[in-house]
Design a protein around this motif. Sequence first.
Motif, mmCIF file in Angstrom:
data_model
loop_
_atom_site.group_PDB
_atom_site.id
_atom_site.type_symbol
_atom_site.label_atom_id
_atom_site.label_comp_id
_atom_site.label_asym_id
_atom_site.label_seq_id
_atom_site.Cartn_x
_atom_site.Cartn_y
_atom_site.Cartn_z
ATOM 1 N N PHE A 123 -11.208 -26.783 10.324
ATOM 2 C CA PHE A 123 -10.643 -26.363 9.039
ATOM 3 C C PHE A 123 -11.540 -25.385 8.290
ATOM 4 O O PHE A 123 -11.058 -24.558 7.520
ATOM 5 C CB PHE A 123 -10.268 -27.597 8.196
ATOM 6 N N ARG A 161 -10.579 -22.225 9.991
ATOM 7 C CA ARG A 161 -9.246 -21.850 9.507
ATOM 8 C C ARG A 161 -9.358 -21.123 8.164
ATOM 9 O O ARG A 161 -8.728 -20.085 7.937
ATOM 10 C CB ARG A 161 -8.410 -23.133 9.354
ATOM 11 N N ASN A 162 -10.189 -21.656 7.306
ATOM 12 C CA ASN A 162 -10.391 -21.027 6.005
ATOM 13 C C ASN A 162 -11.032 -19.644 6.152
ATOM 14 O O ASN A 162 -10.602 -18.674 5.528
ATOM 15 C CB ASN A 162 -11.273 -21.939 5.137
ATOM 16 N N CYS A 164 -10.860 -17.701 8.689
ATOM 17 C CA CYS A 164 -9.854 -16.800 9.272
ATOM 18 C C CYS A 164 -8.936 -16.260 8.175
ATOM 19 O O CYS A 164 -8.638 -15.066 8.137
ATOM 20 C CB CYS A 164 -8.977 -17.548 10.281
ATOM 21 N N SER A 165 -8.489 -17.144 7.295
ATOM 22 C CA SER A 165 -7.587 -16.710 6.212
ATOM 23 C C SER A 165 -8.257 -15.630 5.386
ATOM 24 O O SER A 165 -7.663 -14.612 5.049
ATOM 25 C CB SER A 165 -7.248 -17.858 5.259
ATOM 26 N N GLU A 168 -1.891 -20.463 13.701
ATOM 27 C CA GLU A 168 -2.471 -21.617 14.411
ATOM 28 C C GLU A 168 -2.872 -21.251 15.829
ATOM 29 O O GLU A 168 -3.854 -21.773 16.350
ATOM 30 C CB GLU A 168 -1.504 -22.802 14.422
ATOM 31 N N VAL A 192 -6.246 -19.744 15.538
ATOM 32 C CA VAL A 192 -7.321 -20.728 15.325
ATOM 33 C C VAL A 192 -7.576 -21.510 16.612
ATOM 34 O O VAL A 192 -8.715 -21.799 16.970
ATOM 35 C CB VAL A 192 -6.974 -21.676 14.148
ATOM 36 N N VAL A 218 -5.199 -28.031 14.945
ATOM 37 C CA VAL A 218 -5.767 -26.930 14.169
ATOM 38 C C VAL A 218 -5.030 -26.712 12.850
ATOM 39 O O VAL A 218 -5.308 -25.770 12.121
ATOM 40 C CB VAL A 218 -5.841 -25.601 14.967
ATOM 41 N N ILE A 219 -4.098 -27.582 12.534
ATOM 42 C CA ILE A 219 -3.394 -27.542 11.245
ATOM 43 C C ILE A 219 -3.557 -28.931 10.634
ATOM 44 O O ILE A 219 -3.462 -29.940 11.356
ATOM 45 C CB ILE A 219 -1.907 -27.132 11.427
#
Length: 463
Positions: free
Chosen positions: A135, A138-139, A141-142, A436, A439, A451-452
């Motif tokens: 996560f 993921r952050n 990446c955003s 996703e 990620v 991954v979510i």
Amino acid sequence: MEIRRIIELLRHGTPGESIKVQGWVRTKRELKEFAFLDVNDGSSLQGLQVVVNQNLPEYEQTLKLLNTGSSVSIEGELVASQGKNQRVELVAKAVQVWGTADLETYPLQKKRHSFEFLRTIAHLRSRTNTLGSVFRIRNACSQAIHQFFQDRDFMWIHTPIITASDCEGAGEQLAVTSLNLQDVPLSEDQTVDYSQDFFGKPTYLTVSGQLEGEIMASAFCNVYTFGPTFRAENSNTSRHLAEFWMVEPEVAFCDLQGDMDLAEAFLKHVFKSVLEQCPEDFEFFNLRIDKSVLETADTIINSEFERITYTEAVNQLEKASRKFEFPVEWGLDLQSEHERYLSEELFKKPVIVTDYPKQIKAFYMRMNDDDKTVAAMDVLVPKIGEIIGGSQREERLDLLEQRIVAQGLPLEDYWWYLDLRRYGTVPHAGFGLGFERLVQFMTGMANIRDVIPFPRTPLNAEF
Ligand code: 4AD
Ligand code: MG
């Protein structure tokens, strides 16, 4: 006293500083006269080592409460660490336990848990090392995605989640069910039957923001969406979700070539940026999840993506020495085993496949001069297969109308989309990246559900 994040202390904390941290106890190691705690606040993979000793008021009672899973605020002084894993550790002067966690019932024990098990406790699994790293990546990446587009003067647009049109024409939309309320008067002589028809027509959760993206690109030139999309595909695979996030740039005055260049530059930027921001998490995935994670990142950043047509791809697959489960034949869609063969085995890097047969692609893709193929492009990567799907859009009114009719879609539903071709039409192109899948690819995680934070798949929508 100043509250500090643990990542910052691990990187820059200096012995002698008086500070306060807060987080959750991961482990407790009791020795004779003192104890070590590993406290994690989610900011980094590594926790902060905290020394609790008998100088602490009510030492014995407090220690009993400090089990794995308990939440704490701790004040103390940073000292140089004797251990080789960290520069500093914290000697506790005051400990406040906010919430205890019963050793007997707390599901996250010290041992390694399977990802299947962790999915059953999605409300707690973010506290584990692996999901924590996922996560954070993921952050990052955003952030990198927004950075990429904002630096290039793209406008972030918000497209509707509830829609009446089916962008992909694949019939995979989840219906928005009507509310079961009583008739509510709008005005004295008007009522809406909420149980029947809230919007006056059947509506669905969006499968893609592309069509609205095209509307906005027709005014702002370069736009992108980054939002949730939904598909009722009944495919229980490790790469499909019913709810996933998609990034969809749409660019006016752009052709397929420009679209491919954008996709390649985009993936390179995101990998580079996340690698810089989360080096520890990358190392962790490389060590514990998939030994090729760092090598893959290097390939993405430093190699030129292979570009071949669908026809060439089919030729290569026909020549392949190994057997495939699904047939290979011009006109049939590529299956994930084919996509993986091309990127994983044949070229060993990302491959952009272009110019697919028109019958296997959506109505909006631009017809090529051969009248058989369309200006589509899919980016295929090792282990995942398709990560990006995009195309140059059909900007010619008559050809677009023909395609809509040929695919059996109701022309009248697309009047507004056709208007874009009636008034100031331009060549334009775009693509959709499954967030996703990105990620998953980056971390090497085997299953997209991990991954979510809260995966939605057939028969699974907890919370
Ligand atoms: O190839 P797709 O269907 O393309 C579109 O939706 C276009 N409208 C995009 C565009 O041109 N603006 O989907 C795009 C990407 C796929 O390449 C895949 O990475 C991801 O979305 N995707 C999924 N990810 C997770 N679960 C699913 N069920 C997905 N379906 C597609
Ligand atoms: Mg696709």
